[in-house]
Each structure stands twice: as structure tokens, then as C-alpha cells.
Design an enzyme around this catalytic site. Structure first.
Site, PDB file in Angstrom:
ATOM      1  N   GLY A  29      -3.717   0.497  -2.733  1.00  0.00           N
ATOM      2  CA  GLY A  29      -2.307   0.327  -3.066  1.00  0.00           C
ATOM      3  C   GLY A  29      -1.368   0.621  -1.920  1.00  0.00           C
ATOM      4  O   GLY A  29      -0.260   0.059  -1.858  1.00  0.00           O
ATOM      5  N   CYS A  44      -4.001  22.781  15.106  1.00  0.00           N
ATOM      6  CA  CYS A  44      -3.087  22.535  16.231  1.00  0.00           C
ATOM      7  C   CYS A  44      -2.425  23.793  16.765  1.00  0.00           C
ATOM      8  O   CYS A  44      -1.577  23.714  17.647  1.00  0.00           O
ATOM      9  CB  CYS A  44      -2.012  21.527  15.820  1.00  0.00           C
ATOM     10  SG  CYS A  44      -0.753  22.208  14.715  1.00  0.00           S
ATOM     11  N   CYS A  97      -5.529   9.685  -8.533  1.00  0.00           N
ATOM     12  CA  CYS A  97      -5.134   8.577  -9.417  1.00  0.00           C
ATOM     13  C   CYS A  97      -6.043   8.443 -10.635  1.00  0.00           C
ATOM     14  O   CYS A  97      -5.594   8.026 -11.702  1.00  0.00           O
ATOM     15  CB  CYS A  97      -5.156   7.269  -8.631  1.00  0.00           C
ATOM     16  SG  CYS A  97      -4.045   7.267  -7.227  1.00  0.00           S
ATOM     17  N   CYS A 142      -2.084  27.655  12.944  1.00  0.00           N
ATOM     18  CA  CYS A 142      -2.828  26.526  12.372  1.00  0.00           C
ATOM     19  C   CYS A 142      -4.202  26.419  13.057  1.00  0.00           C
ATOM     20  O   CYS A 142      -4.293  26.477  14.283  1.00  0.00           O
ATOM     21  CB  CYS A 142      -2.037  25.229  12.564  1.00  0.00           C
ATOM     22  SG  CYS A 142      -2.938  23.749  12.034  1.00  0.00           S
ATOM     23  N   ARG A 190      -1.336  -3.291  -8.352  1.00  0.00           N
ATOM     24  CA  ARG A 190      -0.626  -2.693  -7.206  1.00  0.00           C
ATOM     25  C   ARG A 190      -1.253  -3.031  -5.857  1.00  0.00           C
ATOM     26  O   ARG A 190      -0.652  -2.740  -4.825  1.00  0.00           O
ATOM     27  CB  ARG A 190      -0.524  -1.174  -7.375  1.00  0.00           C
ATOM     28  CG  ARG A 190      -1.859  -0.476  -7.350  1.00  0.00           C
ATOM     29  CD  ARG A 190      -1.800   0.952  -7.834  1.00  0.00           C
ATOM     30  NE  ARG A 190      -3.153   1.509  -7.824  1.00  0.00           N
ATOM     31  CZ  ARG A 190      -4.072   1.245  -8.743  1.00  0.00           C
ATOM     32  NH1 ARG A 190      -3.788   0.476  -9.758  1.00  0.00           N
ATOM     33  NH2 ARG A 190      -5.284   1.753  -8.644  1.00  0.00           N
ATOM     34  N   CYS A 212       0.934  19.463  12.446  1.00  0.00           N
ATOM     35  CA  CYS A 212      -0.086  18.560  11.926  1.00  0.00           C
ATOM     36  C   CYS A 212      -0.164  18.750  10.420  1.00  0.00           C
ATOM     37  O   CYS A 212       0.517  19.607   9.860  1.00  0.00           O
ATOM     38  CB  CYS A 212      -1.441  18.789  12.595  1.00  0.00           C
ATOM     39  SG  CYS A 212      -2.368  20.189  11.940  1.00  0.00           S
ATOM     40  N   ARG A 266      13.183 -14.818  11.832  1.00  0.00           N
ATOM     41  CA  ARG A 266      14.141 -13.914  11.181  1.00  0.00           C
ATOM     42  C   ARG A 266      14.177 -12.552  11.857  1.00  0.00           C
ATOM     43  O   ARG A 266      15.223 -11.890  11.880  1.00  0.00           O
ATOM     44  CB  ARG A 266      13.820 -13.766   9.694  1.00  0.00           C
ATOM     45  CG  ARG A 266      13.901 -15.080   8.916  1.00  0.00           C
ATOM     46  CD  ARG A 266      15.240 -15.785   9.124  1.00  0.00           C
ATOM     47  NE  ARG A 266      15.405 -16.936   8.251  1.00  0.00           N
ATOM     48  CZ  ARG A 266      15.115 -18.196   8.576  1.00  0.00           C
ATOM     49  NH1 ARG A 266      14.634 -18.484   9.781  1.00  0.00           N
ATOM     50  NH2 ARG A 266      15.302 -19.170   7.708  1.00  0.00           N
ATOM     51  N   CYS A 320      -0.775  22.211   9.084  1.00  0.00           N
ATOM     52  CA  CYS A 320       0.310  23.198   9.179  1.00  0.00           C
ATOM     53  C   CYS A 320       0.992  23.388   7.825  1.00  0.00           C
ATOM     54  O   CYS A 320       1.668  24.393   7.619  1.00  0.00           O
ATOM     55  CB  CYS A 320       1.348  22.749  10.206  1.00  0.00           C
ATOM     56  SG  CYS A 320       0.792  22.831  11.911  1.00  0.00           S
ATOM     57  N   ASP A 329     -12.352  -0.383   4.799  1.00  0.00           N
ATOM     58  CA  ASP A 329     -12.508   0.061   3.412  1.00  0.00           C
ATOM     59  C   ASP A 329     -13.906  -0.317   2.929  1.00  0.00           C
ATOM     60  O   ASP A 329     -14.331  -1.456   3.125  1.00  0.00           O
ATOM     61  CB  ASP A 329     -11.449  -0.568   2.499  1.00  0.00           C
ATOM     62  CG  ASP A 329     -11.241   0.236   1.216  1.00  0.00           C
ATOM     63  OD1 ASP A 329     -12.249   0.635   0.593  1.00  0.00           O
ATOM     64  OD2 ASP A 329     -10.077   0.500   0.861  1.00  0.00           O
TER      65      ASP A 329
HETATM   66 ZN   LIG Z   1      -1.334  22.174  12.496  1.00  0.00          ZN
END
Ligand SMILES: [Zn+2]
Length: 270
Positions: free
Chosen positions: A60, A264, A205, A261, A92, A190, A33, A193, A81
Site C-alpha cells: 500500500g 548512531c 494491519c 543511541c 489500496r 536515526c 507538466r 533514537c 518484494d
Molecule cells: Zn539513533
């Protein structure tokens, strides 16, 4: 750290010898597909087979993201994980079933995904990666998808990807608030920022709950953004997308680099 590799049941193309081999009949049918799409020739499918993606967090966000990245035929997935599957995850975290309760999420997800696509290689990393481990994995993959559920992990990934000049995708959600982003260090900007607007609602959560379809939407968005990164029309800038629940839509804002920043900025030596 333990790496568990789930060996595909069918022939795969994960080494140099196989890299130039065409799709077998089963693979052609499996990916048919997508192969019907006007911009998805067999050569593109073969290129996807050479890609390696790290997904940090198999909750999730990680479950739907990994499902569609795996189904599209990205050749190697690293799933990280350290948590185990709990009953409250099942509404979820769509790769898990009752029989997975108590199992490590990365391992349970890898087993489920290998059933979904036997033509790719999947590695489970059943621990919380420390910074040195994250750095090694980031250096070894083509793309990083942050599906973690906490800001410290996202900030470490942000810094490491900036140091290594690697593009990465991420998302966060709490309650009805959701964000996703693409950070392209070469284009500037980044996560830091954003300053005080960093996209993770306080509380998370556990305190604020989570609207289950929202993490599904964000996870699918991450998968689509990842596949777009491997296409010829990948965005060349960094951006943040903000979910508006009332209108069921995302608004995209270009992420502009903050010259001050600490990660960065132009004056920062990273
Ligand atoms: Zn940055």
C-alpha cells in the site's frame, strides 16, 4: 536471487553515452507538466534520469510511491518484494488488478510501471532481501524508500543506512495511525533514537486493519519527499511526520539525535 528487468519500449537514457543527450520529443511531452514548473528545467529532468532508487516493499505504500517516482522520470527503480498479490490488497495497492492475483508484487508492479513510463528502467527483485543483499543494493542507489510493513526490516535498513551514511525515507501505518520520516545520517538522528516511540503501532494491519486512503497519503508523501531529495531545497535534517486523522493533517517533528543511541550515538562505533 532473480532480477527481472523490464526493457522499455522506447529509447532510454540509462547509460553514460545517453546521459548527456537531451529529451526526445516524446519525453518532452511526457514530462511537460513538470517542465512547466519554474524550478524544473530540462536540466533537472536530465539529472533525475541519472538517479537510481530502491523501494523496499510494493504494498500500500510502495505502489503510490513508485507510481509518482516513476512518473517523474527517476531513471532507474529497483522494486523489492517477495509477496504475491492477494484479493485483500486490491483496495489500496493501486498498481494491481484482478489478473495480477497470485503474481509476485515486485514483478506485477514493475510491469504496470513500465506501461506507465516506458522511458525509465525498472528492475523487479521478487524476493525478501536478506541483510547482505539489502546492503549491496543500498550501496548502489542514490536513495532508499522503505515501504516495508514490519519493524525488523525498517531497523535493518536504519542500521545499514547509518553504516553507509545514506539518506533514506520510510513510512508505516496501522489502523488510522500513520508515520513518515526522513533520516539523514549526516544531520544526526536515526529511527532507533525514537526508542520506545518507534513509529509502528503494535499488531500491524493484520490485527488492526488499515485505513486505505492513509497508506495512499503516506505513499504520495514519500514520492514527493524523494523528489525533493533530488532538488536544491532538500531538508538537511532528520524528521518524523505524524498523521492526525481527526484533522487530516501531518505534524512534523525534527528528529534529534540521542547521544546514547546504539546505532548512531556519539559513542557507538558503526
Ligand atoms: Zn539513533
Amino acid at each position: 536471487m532473480t532480477h527481472l528487468t523490464f526493457e522499455p519500449r522506447f529509447a532510454t537514457a540509462n547509460n553514460a553515452e545517453d546521459s548527456q543527450s537531451p529529451l526526445c520529443d516524446q519525453q518532452f511531452l511526457y514530462y511537460s507538466r513538470h517542465l512547466l514548473l519554474p524550478d524544473w528545467p530540462e536540466q533537472h529532468q536530465l539529472q533525475l534520469r541519472q538517479k537510481k532508487v530502491l523501494i523496499v516493499g510494493m504494498g500500500g505504500l510502495g505502489c503510490p510511491a513508485a507510481t509518482y517516482v516513476a512518473g517523474a522520470g527517476v531513471g532507474c527503480l529497483l522494486l523489492a518484494d517477495g509477496d504475491n498479490v492477494e484479493l485483500s490488497n486490491l483496495p489500496r495497492q493501486t498498481l494491481f488488478r484482478q489478473q495480477d492475483l497470485g503474481q509476485n508484487k515486485a514483478q506485477a508492479a514493475a510491469a504496470a510501471l513500465q506501461q506507465l513510463n516506458p522511458f525509465i528502467r525498472i528492475e523487479a527483485i521478487p524476493t525478501m532481501l536478506d541483510e547482505a543483499q539489502l546492503s549491496r543494493h543500498i550501496a548502489a542507489v542514490d536513495l532508499i524508500i522503505d515501504c516495508s510493513d514490519n519493524m525488523p526490516t525498517k531497523l535493518i535498513i536504519n542500521r545499514l543506512c547509518q553504516q553507509q551514511q545514506r539518506s533514506w525515507l520510510g513510512a508505516s501505518a496501522s489502523g488510522y495511525q500513520g508515520y513518515s520520516w526522513l533520516i539523514n545520517p549526516a544531520a544526526g538522528g536515526c529511527l532507533c533514537c525514537l526508542g520506545h516511540q518507534q513509529p509502528l503501532p503494535p499488531g500491524g494491519c493484520l490485527q488492526q486493519g488499515i485505513y486505505a486512503p492513509l497508506v495512499g497519503l503516506l505513499g504520495l508523501q514519500l514520492a514527493s519527499m524523494a523528489l525533493q531529495q533530488f532538488s536544491t531545497n532538500a531538508p538537511r535534517y532528520s524528521f518524523v511526520q505524524i498523521y492526525q486523522h481527526q484533522w487530516q493533517q501531518f505534524n512534523r517533528c525534527q528528529l534529534l539525535a540521542d547521544p546514547d543511541c546504539v546505532i548512531c550515538g556519539a559513542t557507538t562505533n558503526v
